[in-house]
Every structure is written in structure tokens, then in C-alpha cells.
Scaffold this motif. Structure first.
Motif, mmCIF file in Angstrom:
data_model
loop_
_atom_site.group_PDB
_atom_site.id
_atom_site.type_symbol
_atom_site.label_atom_id
_atom_site.label_comp_id
_atom_site.label_asym_id
_atom_site.label_seq_id
_atom_site.Cartn_x
_atom_site.Cartn_y
_atom_site.Cartn_z
ATOM 1 N N ALA A 107 0.832 -1.210 0.000
ATOM 2 C CA ALA A 107 0.000 0.000 0.000
ATOM 3 C C ALA A 107 0.866 1.260 0.000
ATOM 4 C CB ALA A 107 -0.922 -0.005 1.214
ATOM 5 N N LEU A 108 1.940 1.251 0.779
ATOM 6 C CA LEU A 108 2.835 2.416 0.811
ATOM 7 C C LEU A 108 3.541 2.610 -0.530
ATOM 8 C CD1 LEU A 108 4.443 1.995 4.360
ATOM 9 C CD2 LEU A 108 2.807 3.754 3.649
ATOM 10 N N THR A 109 3.865 1.505 -1.204
ATOM 11 C CA THR A 109 4.514 1.593 -2.519
ATOM 12 C C THR A 109 3.547 2.156 -3.548
ATOM 13 O OG1 THR A 109 5.925 -0.294 -1.976
ATOM 14 C CG2 THR A 109 5.733 0.290 -4.299
ATOM 15 N N ARG A 110 2.312 1.687 -3.536
ATOM 16 C CA ARG A 110 1.314 2.185 -4.479
ATOM 17 C C ARG A 110 1.058 3.669 -4.291
ATOM 18 N NH1 ARG A 110 -3.059 -2.804 -3.899
ATOM 19 N NH2 ARG A 110 -1.958 -4.287 -5.258
ATOM 20 N N ALA A 111 1.201 4.137 -3.049
ATOM 21 C CA ALA A 111 0.981 5.554 -2.767
ATOM 22 C C ALA A 111 2.215 6.391 -3.062
ATOM 23 C CB ALA A 111 0.576 5.727 -1.307
ATOM 24 N N GLY A 112 3.302 5.752 -3.520
ATOM 25 C CA GLY A 112 4.516 6.488 -3.852
ATOM 26 C C GLY A 112 5.364 6.860 -2.647
ATOM 27 N N ILE A 113 5.072 6.263 -1.509
ATOM 28 C CA ILE A 113 5.806 6.582 -0.285
ATOM 29 C C ILE A 113 7.024 5.674 -0.126
ATOM 30 C CG2 ILE A 113 5.644 6.598 2.247
ATOM 31 C CD1 ILE A 113 2.612 7.237 1.800
ATOM 32 N N LEU A 114 6.850 4.415 -0.439
ATOM 33 C CA LEU A 114 7.920 3.434 -0.334
ATOM 34 C C LEU A 114 8.410 3.092 -1.735
ATOM 35 C CD1 LEU A 114 9.245 1.783 2.035
ATOM 36 C CD2 LEU A 114 7.711 -0.090 1.400
#
Length: 241
Positions: A107-114
């Protein structure tokens, strides 16, 4: 030459025949219980190689029992039944290799955070359960605060709720400073690291899967076969002889 006929011992032929028919049943009984003993041996190994394994991990192995029609018992990883298949998260510890991403990391990757090559480890301020895992409620709050929740209605990136503003709580992402990259929590004048971003997480082989079971099962089979023979055959012959 000494010959001994069963009838001389008071054993009727039909009784012996019934006993012989019970052999597959006793074998299935012994195979199934031997595999169960093997599973318990694997659980002992889990307790020795993992730090505080959860009940979910200890129950990751399932037994497929033998029958008298199919004299084969199996021990394998559970498929998940809607949850995470056991092999998906235990596999790297068995075979070695890179850890699978957790759902909140995706989820964090999809949000561009990770970033795509990053994983997370708990920071000093992370709330951990008795098994050392991240508290689910805190993960939900992080995803919501950062706008990374799968349900858009749960995202509250704009401002903390009034109850949170009173405590002056806020999650934020920090990158490019002297502090490790990650998710931090601001609580009053205190800033605590909650999730630290790391590049790559490779596991060495820690769980020698099946090795313990292989040493336990042969002896266990002989023990359970003798017990099954006594219980289902000998006692029955004694009653009907």
C-alpha cells in the motif's frame, strides 16, 4: 519339525481373517498419528529458531490423514483459506531469499511513499504486540494519515481528527536527512521513528523444514502401529476367540 496350528491356541480361522482385514486400518491409524508427531517436532523447531512465533505460525502446518484405502499421510503448509498462504511468509526462512512484501508495504509503494526496492522495519516508536509484530491499529492509522489506505474513505491526510489534534499527533515521511528514511510520529515536541525504510531484506535459511519430522516419524510409526494393533486387533480377537 515343530508345527503349530492356530486352532491349538484357540484361535478360529474366521477370527484370524478378521484380524488380517484390520491391518490397513491399523496402518492408516499409525501413519496419521506418526505424521502428527512429526508436526509437533516441526513446531518445536519453530520455537527454537523463531523469536516468539505466533500461534498462526505454529499452526501453519496441516496433516492430511491416511485412510485404509489410501495408505499415505501428508504434512504440508496450509493454503491460507482467504488469508496469507503459510509458505508465502515462511518460505524465505525455509529456502532463504528475499522477504515477501507485507500488505501495508504494498500500500505504501502504491501511494509512492515506499520505493520499489525498499522494505520496512519497526522503529523505536512502533507499537509491537507480544510477538514483536507491528500493532495493526497503528498500521491502519499510518496508512490513513499518509493517504495510503486501500479504502479512500479512510484516508485523512488533510488534517488529524480533533481528538488527535488535542494530543498533537501526526505521522509524516522523512527522507534525505541525517535520520534514517522512514515514517515518523510527531507527538508534542517529540519525534519518534515508527517505520524505517531499508533496501532489500534477505533471509538466511533458519527453519530446517522436515528435518525434525524425518527423525521423529519412523519411531513414532512403530509406536502407533503397536498401539493400534493392541487396541483394534488384539483386544478384538480376545473378545471373539
Amino acid at each position: 519339525m515343530l508345527k503349530l496350528d492356530a486352532s491349538e491356541l484357540g484361535l478360529k480361522a474366521e477370527v484370524i481373517g478378521r484380524a488380517a482385514k484390520q491391518v490397513p486400518f491399523v496402518a492408516a491409524f499409525a501413519l496419521t498419528n506418526a505424521i502428527k508427531d512429526g508436526r509437533e517436532g516441526e513446531r518445536e523447531t519453530m520455537r527454537s529458531v523463531f523469536d516468539k512465533p505466533t500461534p498462526y505460525t505454529l499452526n501453519a502446518l496441516q496433516v492430511r490423514p491416511a485412510t485404509k484405502q489410501n495408505l499415505k499421510a501428508e504434512l504440508g503448509f496450509k493454503e491460507g483459506f482467504g488469508g496469507t498462504p503459510a509458505w508465502k511468509y515462511l518460505g524465505p526462512s525455509v529456502a532463504g531469499g528475499q522477504r515477501k512484501r507485507k500488505r501495508f508495504e504494498i500500500a505504501l509503494t502504491r501511494a509512492g511513499i515506499l520505493r520499489s526496492n525498499e522494505f520496512t522495519v519497526p522503529g523505536r516508536g512502533a507499537q509491537l504486540d507480544s510477538y514483536g509484530n507491528m500493532n495493526r491499529g497503528q498500521i491502519v492509522r499510518i496508512l490513513s494519515a499518509l493517504g495510503a489506505a486501500s479504502d479512500a474513505a479512510q484516508n485523512t491526510i488533510r488534517r488529524p481528527k480533533r481528538s488527535n489534534r488535542k494530543r498533537n499527533l501526526d505521522y509524516f515521511v522523512l527522507r534525505g536527512t541525517r535520520a534514517p528514511d522512514g515514517v515518523y510520529l510527531r507527538e508534542g515536541r517529540t519525534v519518534l521513528p515508527i517505520l524505517i525504510f531499508v533496501k532489500g531484506m534477505t533471509y538466511s535459511k533458519r527453519f530446517p523444514y522436515y528435518e525434525k519430522a524425518r527423525t521423529v516419524i519412523p519411531t513414532a510409526f512403530r509406536k502407533h502401529f503397536r498401539a493400534g494393533w493392541e487396541r483394534f486387533v488384539v483386544n478384538d480377537v480376545r473378545r471373539k476367540a
